[in-house]
Design a protein around this motif. Structure first.
Motif, PDB file in Angstrom:
ATOM      1  N   GLU A  48     -16.337   4.520 -55.182  1.00 21.45           N
ATOM      2  CA  GLU A  48     -17.424   5.482 -54.945  1.00 21.45           C
ATOM      3  C   GLU A  48     -17.764   5.575 -53.455  1.00 21.45           C
ATOM      4  O   GLU A  48     -18.042   6.665 -52.951  1.00 21.45           O
ATOM      5  CB  GLU A  48     -18.668   5.100 -55.761  1.00 21.45           C
ATOM      6  N   ARG A  49     -17.728   4.448 -52.753  1.00 17.24           N
ATOM      7  CA  ARG A  49     -17.985   4.442 -51.314  1.00 17.24           C
ATOM      8  C   ARG A  49     -16.909   5.239 -50.579  1.00 17.24           C
ATOM      9  O   ARG A  49     -17.201   6.006 -49.666  1.00 17.24           O
ATOM     10  CB  ARG A  49     -18.063   2.999 -50.803  1.00 17.24           C
ATOM     11  N   HIS A  50     -15.654   5.083 -50.998  1.00 17.62           N
ATOM     12  CA  HIS A  50     -14.567   5.858 -50.398  1.00 17.62           C
ATOM     13  C   HIS A  50     -14.761   7.355 -50.655  1.00 17.62           C
ATOM     14  O   HIS A  50     -14.564   8.173 -49.753  1.00 17.62           O
ATOM     15  CB  HIS A  50     -13.211   5.417 -50.970  1.00 17.62           C
ATOM     16  N   LYS A  51     -15.137   7.708 -51.870  1.00 18.10           N
ATOM     17  CA  LYS A  51     -15.358   9.129 -52.194  1.00 18.10           C
ATOM     18  C   LYS A  51     -16.473   9.713 -51.332  1.00 18.10           C
ATOM     19  O   LYS A  51     -16.381  10.855 -50.881  1.00 18.10           O
ATOM     20  CB  LYS A  51     -15.710   9.287 -53.674  1.00 18.10           C
ATOM     21  N   ALA A  52     -17.514   8.938 -51.111  1.00 11.94           N
ATOM     22  CA  ALA A  52     -18.653   9.408 -50.319  1.00 11.94           C
ATOM     23  C   ALA A  52     -18.279   9.650 -48.859  1.00 11.94           C
ATOM     24  O   ALA A  52     -18.944  10.431 -48.170  1.00 11.94           O
ATOM     25  CB  ALA A  52     -19.805   8.408 -50.415  1.00 11.94           C
ATOM     26  N   ASP A  53     -17.203   9.013 -48.398  1.00 15.17           N
ATOM     27  CA  ASP A  53     -16.737   9.203 -47.023  1.00 15.17           C
ATOM     28  C   ASP A  53     -16.081  10.560 -46.796  1.00 15.17           C
ATOM     29  O   ASP A  53     -15.899  10.968 -45.658  1.00 15.17           O
ATOM     30  CB  ASP A  53     -15.712   8.123 -46.641  1.00 15.17           C
ATOM     31  N   ARG A  54     -15.720  11.238 -47.878  1.00 17.33           N
ATOM     32  CA  ARG A  54     -15.001  12.506 -47.753  1.00 17.33           C
ATOM     33  C   ARG A  54     -15.933  13.683 -48.033  1.00 17.33           C
ATOM     34  O   ARG A  54     -16.735  13.644 -48.956  1.00 17.33           O
ATOM     35  CB  ARG A  54     -13.816  12.529 -48.718  1.00 17.33           C
ATOM     36  N   ASP A  55     -15.790  14.738 -47.241  1.00 16.84           N
ATOM     37  CA  ASP A  55     -16.638  15.914 -47.415  1.00 16.84           C
ATOM     38  C   ASP A  55     -15.942  16.978 -48.256  1.00 16.84           C
ATOM     39  O   ASP A  55     -14.881  16.728 -48.849  1.00 16.84           O
ATOM     40  CB  ASP A  55     -17.094  16.458 -46.054  1.00 16.84           C
TER      41      ASP A  55
END
Length: 169
Positions: A48-55
């Motif tokens: 989820e943290r990785h997903k949040a890094d992407r716009d």
């Protein structure tokens, strides 16, 4: 013909951040191909943290093993990561290194038949000490052999060290 950039390094070395920045420099709509299974709650939070890094520029695809089945023609594709992708083969094949390596190499070769720019993230898990148990030693060997296989085919290899990119090839 495929263009291949391999980004390798240790855990928390800055590999994914570097790869994402590089992909967005090459494309206004890169593809993020996530290879991980969710193993437990802590791992789910990492994902989820990785997903949040992407716009919103990113097209996200989740694929545990069969990465060549998607059409990436003309695209910039960030595959994150080879270590988690190999884990899926390794566990599905009950820790059989030879079978896992063979299947992963075959799938990787099929992927490279596509005319796309692939940015591959992997881990250098063998840089640390010798793992204390047989399963970890087997997986470390598998990871090392697959990294060598990919690096030989790569147009460019970047080693990340403490957030600093070092061009290897």
């Amino acid at each position: 013909m495929a263009q291949l950039t391999l980004i390798t390094g240790g855990q928390r070395s800055g590999k994914s951040s570097y790869a994402q920045k590089y992909a967005t420099q090459l494309s206004s709509q890169p593809i993020y191909l996530a290879t991980s299974r969710i193993w437990d709650e802590e791992h789910r939070k990492r994902i989820e943290r990785h997903k949040a890094d992407r716009d919103e520029r990113w097209v996200n695809i989740e694929e545990e093993k069969f990465i060549s089945t998607h059409n990436f023609k003309g695209k910039v594709v960030l595959i994150d990561c080879i270590t988690l992708w190999l884990t899926n083969f390794f566990f599905d094949n009950k820790s059989d290194i030879d079978l896992s390596l063979s299947q992963a190499q075959k799938e990787f070769d099929a992927l490279l038949k596509q005319d796309a720019h692939f940015i591959i993230v992997t881990n250098e898990i063998g840089l640390g000490g010798m793992p204390e148990n047989e399963i970890q030693r087997k997986f470390t060997d598998l990871q090392g052999w697959m990294n060598q296989y990919i690096a030989q085919k790569a147009n460019e290899v970047i080693l990340m060290v403490s957030g600093i990119d070092v061009k290897i090839k």
